[in-house]
Every structure is written in structure tokens, then in C-alpha cells.
Design an enzyme around this catalytic site. Structure first.
Site, PDB file in Angstrom:
ATOM      1  N   LYS A  52      -5.743  -0.121  20.350  1.00  0.00           N
ATOM      2  CA  LYS A  52      -6.968   0.589  19.987  1.00  0.00           C
ATOM      3  C   LYS A  52      -8.015   0.358  21.073  1.00  0.00           C
ATOM      4  O   LYS A  52      -8.461  -0.767  21.295  1.00  0.00           O
ATOM      5  CB  LYS A  52      -7.509   0.055  18.665  1.00  0.00           C
TER       6      LYS A  52
ATOM      7  N   GLU B 148     -10.391 -13.068  23.994  1.00  0.00           N
ATOM      8  CA  GLU B 148     -11.096 -13.136  25.285  1.00  0.00           C
ATOM      9  C   GLU B 148     -12.499 -12.621  25.016  1.00  0.00           C
ATOM     10  O   GLU B 148     -12.696 -11.420  24.793  1.00  0.00           O
ATOM     11  CB  GLU B 148     -10.386 -12.246  26.323  1.00  0.00           C
TER      12      GLU B 148
ATOM     13  N   CYS C 230     -17.478  -9.452  31.768  1.00  0.00           N
ATOM     14  CA  CYS C 230     -17.574 -10.702  31.018  1.00  0.00           C
ATOM     15  C   CYS C 230     -17.817 -11.869  31.972  1.00  0.00           C
ATOM     16  O   CYS C 230     -18.531 -12.807  31.645  1.00  0.00           O
ATOM     17  CB  CYS C 230     -16.301 -10.924  30.211  1.00  0.00           C
TER      18      CYS C 230
ATOM     19  N   GLU D 288     -26.319 -13.147  26.652  1.00  0.00           N
ATOM     20  CA  GLU D 288     -25.445 -12.378  27.550  1.00  0.00           C
ATOM     21  C   GLU D 288     -26.022 -10.969  27.631  1.00  0.00           C
ATOM     22  O   GLU D 288     -25.931 -10.194  26.677  1.00  0.00           O
ATOM     23  CB  GLU D 288     -24.019 -12.315  26.984  1.00  0.00           C
TER      24      GLU D 288
HETATM   25  P1  NAD Z   1     -17.131  -5.398  20.966  1.00  0.00           P
HETATM   26  O1  NAD Z   1     -16.842  -6.740  20.433  1.00  0.00           O
HETATM   27  O2  NAD Z   1     -18.247  -4.618  20.391  1.00  0.00           O
HETATM   28  O3  NAD Z   1     -15.848  -4.442  20.836  1.00  0.00           O
HETATM   29  C1  NAD Z   1     -14.594  -4.797  21.378  1.00  0.00           C
HETATM   30  C2  NAD Z   1     -13.510  -4.050  20.632  1.00  0.00           C
HETATM   31  O4  NAD Z   1     -13.476  -4.518  19.285  1.00  0.00           O
HETATM   32  C3  NAD Z   1     -13.722  -2.530  20.537  1.00  0.00           C
HETATM   33  O5  NAD Z   1     -12.475  -1.891  20.650  1.00  0.00           O
HETATM   34  C4  NAD Z   1     -14.299  -2.367  19.138  1.00  0.00           C
HETATM   35  O6  NAD Z   1     -14.089  -1.082  18.585  1.00  0.00           O
HETATM   36  C5  NAD Z   1     -13.526  -3.423  18.371  1.00  0.00           C
HETATM   37  N1  NAD Z   1     -14.165  -3.883  17.133  1.00  0.00           N
HETATM   38  C6  NAD Z   1     -15.440  -3.732  16.739  1.00  0.00           C
HETATM   39  N2  NAD Z   1     -15.642  -4.325  15.535  1.00  0.00           N
HETATM   40  C7  NAD Z   1     -14.461  -4.872  15.185  1.00  0.00           C
HETATM   41  C8  NAD Z   1     -14.030  -5.659  14.072  1.00  0.00           C
HETATM   42  N3  NAD Z   1     -14.850  -5.978  13.083  1.00  0.00           N
HETATM   43  N4  NAD Z   1     -12.759  -6.084  14.064  1.00  0.00           N
HETATM   44  C9  NAD Z   1     -11.914  -5.799  15.080  1.00  0.00           C
HETATM   45  N5  NAD Z   1     -12.254  -5.049  16.149  1.00  0.00           N
HETATM   46  C10 NAD Z   1     -13.523  -4.602  16.202  1.00  0.00           C
HETATM   47  O7  NAD Z   1     -17.296  -5.587  22.543  1.00  0.00           O
HETATM   48  P2  NAD Z   1     -17.683  -4.508  23.638  1.00  0.00           P
HETATM   49  O8  NAD Z   1     -19.153  -4.220  23.516  1.00  0.00           O
HETATM   50  O9  NAD Z   1     -16.721  -3.370  23.578  1.00  0.00           O
HETATM   51  O10 NAD Z   1     -17.403  -5.315  24.988  1.00  0.00           O
HETATM   52  C11 NAD Z   1     -18.332  -6.144  25.585  1.00  0.00           C
HETATM   53  C12 NAD Z   1     -18.063  -7.600  25.268  1.00  0.00           C
HETATM   54  O11 NAD Z   1     -16.725  -7.928  25.639  1.00  0.00           O
HETATM   55  C13 NAD Z   1     -18.941  -8.549  26.045  1.00  0.00           C
HETATM   56  O12 NAD Z   1     -19.359  -9.594  25.203  1.00  0.00           O
HETATM   57  C14 NAD Z   1     -18.019  -9.099  27.115  1.00  0.00           C
HETATM   58  O13 NAD Z   1     -18.384 -10.352  27.632  1.00  0.00           O
HETATM   59  C15 NAD Z   1     -16.716  -9.129  26.394  1.00  0.00           C
HETATM   60  N6  NAD Z   1     -15.597  -9.109  27.336  1.00  0.00           N
HETATM   61  C16 NAD Z   1     -14.833 -10.244  27.461  1.00  0.00           C
HETATM   62  C17 NAD Z   1     -13.789 -10.283  28.383  1.00  0.00           C
HETATM   63  C18 NAD Z   1     -12.933 -11.512  28.561  1.00  0.00           C
HETATM   64  O14 NAD Z   1     -11.851 -11.397  29.129  1.00  0.00           O
HETATM   65  N7  NAD Z   1     -13.349 -12.671  28.091  1.00  0.00           N
HETATM   66  C19 NAD Z   1     -13.521  -9.154  29.161  1.00  0.00           C
HETATM   67  C20 NAD Z   1     -14.312  -8.025  29.000  1.00  0.00           C
HETATM   68  C21 NAD Z   1     -15.338  -8.013  28.066  1.00  0.00           C
END
Ligand code: NAD
Length: 483
Positions: free
Chosen positions: A172, A245, A279, A376
Site C-alpha cells: 500500500k 522505519e 527521514c 521533525e
Molecule cells: P505517515 O506515517 O503519515 O504515513 C506512512 C504510511 O502509513 C502511508 O502509506 C499512510 O497511508 C500509512 N498510514 C497512515 N495511517 C496509518 C495507520 N493508522 N496504520 C497503518 N498505516 C497507516 O508518514 P508520511 O507522512 O507518509 O511519511 C513521512 C514520515 O516517514 C516522516 O516521519 C519520515 O521521517 C518517515 N520516514 C522514515 C523513513 C525511515 O526509513 N526511517 C524513511 C522515509 C520516511
């Protein structure tokens, strides 16, 4: 709706599947709707998980070599389509086209590298009488949940190890960037057996349903720490394996001996690449007080040479912020920095025009406890902070709930390494940043994650560690003990 994007169905059980309801996809450079994508409901998910489950035994029974060959073919196929994939990427994500293309090409290479990795069985004991072997068996159906900031790389980093180790997948993407994932699914449909690779799109609730779904055995999630905690809760009921992650607030530490002229450019990109939506971006820049003024001046001079604009324009180096929520959040942080009296030495004024554009914004030595330092940002605002001694800067760098990565910049490598060794993170770079590879484990310390991606350790997270023990010479027992 724009006409430049073809409509893609979800990939479910080897077929393109459309839904009655759809979700709009917005181009962050002009806020226009460029496509409508399927909006899966719970029935769609159930149907998809059933297909992935049904395909699981046959896929698991194939040899690693056969699965790797399919992954190689997949990597070649999306490499062939790299221009279209990169175009979709820039349209939905905002990243400059050159960067999007690099990401697609890099992801193809990563896919092949992962295909070349193996979790070999290991003999743990072999004596005349006893044999013990460790092996890694697939978990079943892996649910892959991907964010919007690197929609191709982060998808491939999950797809490849999950499939190589014998799992079938339900992936997804973020609702903000579904096009590249749907396109990858369309390519995969012609390569993998039906049901092995499934790609579904929908709102955030689809992610929540996946974490709770009894038919999914593993969740590999990349996203924010707040959502990661919900994933962990959702996965608890059927004890799903999870890899998380999550977010970071990485510190970059510039040592006293770092020549500003030499180090400013790489330090700038460590913070602002991909509009700072990484990230592992440097989100707090600590500079030694003896070079602080010169370093800050050089950083601002360099920032002024960097073009912010539509990723489709060839001279754009930094694109818009990807979505409205993020746009509002970064604007709010800028306003907070201003109202708390911090000095903004670059950018800071957001123009009122279409597109989520935020100028490169640099804040001069704000208070350590201010929001711009502690949160962040995930957008182009960077606090630059002055430090006096190394014990103090290490303590400040480590004083965070996050522990994803960090960097140290300076000439004395031995000293730089001694600082790196004391940072409480999953990764630290010295005089470089953002170097990641399927060869090296990558994961977060503290609230930045659980588990790792990449390397043998990353592959193992998609498996059950199994031990088979064999008594080679059978001993009869008689009352009173062993013979
Ligand atoms: P997010 O947590 O809003 O969403 C990530 C994914 O989770 C999306 O596909 C979203 O639809 C899904 N999601 C949303 N609510 C959910 C739930 N309740 N249960 C399961 N899935 C759900 O994050 P984002 O805004 O898409 O991405 C940015 C964040 O990701 C930043 O905090 C960044 O640091 C982090 N990030 C981490 C890494 C890493 O490798 N550590 C890499 C890239 C991004």
C-alpha cells in the site's frame, strides 16, 4: 483532471482492479488534480489478502534462485520504463525530474542487489551423533506500507526482500503518491505469478486495516513515529512480525577544524535534498562557535544559488513540499520561529501562489528547546546552532526521542569517529550523508524504529528462524537413564 496521466488499476491476483470510489492525486507544484486512483474498501482488502495467501505456498516452494530471477526481470522491466516512472514520480511527488530518474535507476540496481543476496542455511552443530541446522522460512503474506517521500526506493526496499525470502505481498503506497506504486504493480503483474505481488491504494484507513488483518503475517512499515506506534498496536492482536522505519531529528555536527568553504555544499544537501523530506536529513545543524559565523554566512550564500521550483523545469534543484498538510506544518514552524524571536537569515517568506512552495529557510541559533529544533520539520527549514564544547554538543545531539541517523563533518577523522561512536543512532556518517545500500543494515534507535532493512539482518526480518535437530545415532532408553 489533467490528461497527462493514464489511469492505473490496482494489481490484485494478477489482474488490474478498479473501484467505484476513487482518490484524487494532486500535483504539488500547481495543486491540480492529475489523476484519480482506486479507493479500496475492506472487501477489496480481504479479497487481495486471500489472493496473496492462496499464492503463498507455491511461491514459497520455489528456490531462492527462481525467485531472484523474477526479481531481476522485474528490475529490468521497470528500468526499461524509467522515463515514464520518473515522470509520474515528479508529477505526484514534486521532486526534480533528474532526481526522480536517479531514484528509479538506483531502485532498479537495489532490486538486483537484493536479488543477489541469500540467507543460507547454517549448520550450527555437527558431531558423530548430532546435527543442528538453522534455516529461514517465509512468514506468508507480507503487508508493505510505504510513505510518500521516496515512493519508488522505499517500495523496492520492501518488495525485493519480501519476495526473495518467499513471501507474497500486499503493498500500500501513501495516498499522496499512489501512481508510481500502481505503475510498479502493473509491471509486476506480467512477471510474477498471480497473487504474488498485489498493490492496493486507498486512504490511511487501508493501512490500519492491513495492520489488523489476520491474513497478513508481517508488516514492514516506513512512515512517521506516530503512525508507527499505531501499527505496533494494530499488529499486536495476531502477533504480526513488524519492522518499523520511523521518523528522525538527525543532528549534523560540524567540528572546529572544518573549512566552511569546503564543507558547506555537502552539509547543505545533507539537510535540504528532496526538499528536506528525508527521514535521514540533517534537521539540526550544530556548528562550533569558532567557525559559526563564517559557516553560517557561507551556508546562506550557497542556499541563495539553489533554485526552488516546479520539478518539471530543468533548472529546478529543489521542488515543492509534497502535500498541503506538510506545507502547513512547515509554515507553522516558520511562524513559530519568528514569533519566538529567532533570526531567520535565509528565506522565511512563503509566497501566496499555487503550489506548495517554501523557500529554503535557515534559522540562526534558535533556543535549543524551540519547536524548530525539537520537532521533525520534514521540510526546508533548518536551525543552525552554536556549540562551545564537544561534551555539550554530544549531549544535545543525543537529547532526543529520535535516533535515526546523524553526521559529523571535519578534518580530523579519528576525532570525528570518536564523536560518531557516541551518537545514539542507527547510522552515523562522517564527511558524507545519506549513503544507504542493501549491503548495510539500516534502522532506527529509540523512537526511530524497530528492526532493520537491508543486509542479511534485513532479509531475516521477513522470515521465521527455524532450527532442525537430528540425533544421528538413535539411542534406546532404559529405565534409570540413557544407555
Ligand atoms: P505517515 O506515517 O503519515 O504515513 C506512512 C504510511 O502509513 C502511508 O502509506 C499512510 O497511508 C500509512 N498510514 C497512515 N495511517 C496509518 C495507520 N493508522 N496504520 C497503518 N498505516 C497507516 O508518514 P508520511 O507522512 O507518509 O511519511 C513521512 C514520515 O516517514 C516522516 O516521519 C519520515 O521521517 C518517515 N520516514 C522514515 C523513513 C525511515 O526509513 N526511517 C524513511 C522515509 C520516511
Amino acid at each position: 483532471m489533467g490528461t497527462t496521466v493514464k489511469q492505473f488499476g490496482m494489481t490484485v491476483n494478477g489482474e488490474a482492479v478498479y473501484t467505484k470510489n476513487t482518490l484524487p492525486v494532486i500535483n504539488p507544484a500547481n495543486e491540480e488534480v492529475i489523476a484519480q486512483v482506486p479507493h479500496a474498501d475492506q472487501n477489496d482488502l480481504n479479497h487481495t489478502v486471500n489472493a496473496a495467501k492462496a499464492a503463498s505456498p507455491a511461491w514459497a516452494a520455489r528456490s531462492a534462485e527462481e525467485r531472484a530471477a523474477k526479481l531481476e526481470a522485474f528490475a529490468d522491466a521497470f528500468y526499461e520504463q524509467r522515463d515514464e516512472l520518473a515522470r509520474l514520480f515528479t508529477l505526484e511527488m514534486g521532486r526534480p525530474l533528474k532526481g526522480s530518474l536517479q531514484e528509479v535507476i538506483g531502485s532498479s540496481k537495489s532490486c538486483k542487489m537484493i536479488a543477489g543476496q541469500r540467507l543460507e542455511n547454517e549448520i550450527l552443530e555437527e558431531t558423530e551423533q548430532h546435527f543442528v541446522e538453522k534455516s529461514y522460512t517465509p512468514l506468508g503474506v507480507a503487508g508493505l506500507i510505504v510513505p510518500w517521500n521516496f515512493p519508488v526506493t522505499l517500495a523496492i526496499w520492501k518488495i525485493a526482500p519480501a519476495l526473495l525470502t518467499g513471501n507474497t505481498i500486499v503493498m500500500k503506497p501513501s495516498p499522496n503518491t499512489p501512481l508510481t506504486a500502481l505503475f510498479l504493480g502493473k509491471i509486476a503483474k506480467d512477471i510474477f505469478p498471480a497473487g504474488v505481488v498485489n498493490v492496493v491504494t486507498g486512504g490511511n484507513e487501508l493501512g490500519a486495516w492491513m495492520t489488523e488483518h489476520p491474513g497478513i503475517d508481517k508488516i514492514s512499515f516506513t512512515g512517521s513515529t506516530a503512525t508507527g506506534k499505531k501499527v505496533m498496536q494494530g499488529a499486536a492482536d495476531n502477533l504480526k512480525r513488524i519492522t518499523l522505519e520511523l521518523g528522525g531529528n538527525d543532528a549534523a555536527i560540524v567540528l572546529e577544524d572544518a573549512d566552511p568553504k569546503k564543507f558547506v555544499e555537502p552539509v547543505f544537501w545533507a539537510a535540504f535534498r528532496n526538499t528536506a523530506q528525508i527521514c535521514i536529513a540533517s534537521k539540526r545543524l550544530y556548528v562550533h562557535e569558532n567557525i559559526y559565523d563564517e559557516f553560517l554566512a557561507e551556508l546562506v550564500n550557497y542556499a541563495k544559488t539553489v533554485n526552488v521550483g516546479d520539478g518539471m523545469d530543468s533548472d529546478t534543484m529543489i521542488g515543492p513540499v509534497q502535500n498541503n498538510m506538510q506545507f502547513e506544518k512547515v509554515k507553522d514552524l516558520i511562524e513559530d520561529a519568528k514569533s519566538s524571536g529567532a533570526t531567520i537569515v535565509c528565506g522565511g517568506d512563503v509566497e501566496d501562489k499555487p503550489g506548495y512552495f517554501i523557500p529554503i529557510t535557515i534559522v540562526d541559533n534558535p533556543a535549543e528547546d524551540s519547536r524548530v529544533v525539537q520537532e521533525e520539520a520534514f521540510g526546508p527549514i533548518l536551525p543552525v546552532l552554536k556549540y562551545h564544547d564537544y561534551e555539550d554538543v554530544i549531549q544535545r545531539a543525543n537529547d532526543s526521542i529520535y535516533g535515526l541517523a546523524g553526521s559529523v563533518w571535519g578534518e580530523d577523522l579519528t576525532f570525528a569517529k570518536s564523536i560518531a561512536d557516541r551518537l545514539e543512532t542507527g547510522t552515523v556518517w562522517i564527511n558524507e550523508a545519506h549513503i544507504l545500500s542493501p549491503k548495510f543494515p539500516f534502522g532506527g534507535h529509540k523512537h526511530s524504529g524497530i528492526g532493520v532493512e537491508h543486509s542479511r539482518e534485513g532479509l531475516a526480518e521477513y522470515t521465521n528462524t527455524k532450527v532442525v535437530m537430528m540425533r544421528k545415532k538413535y539411542f534406546f532408553y532404559k529405565r534409570g537413564g540413557r544407555l
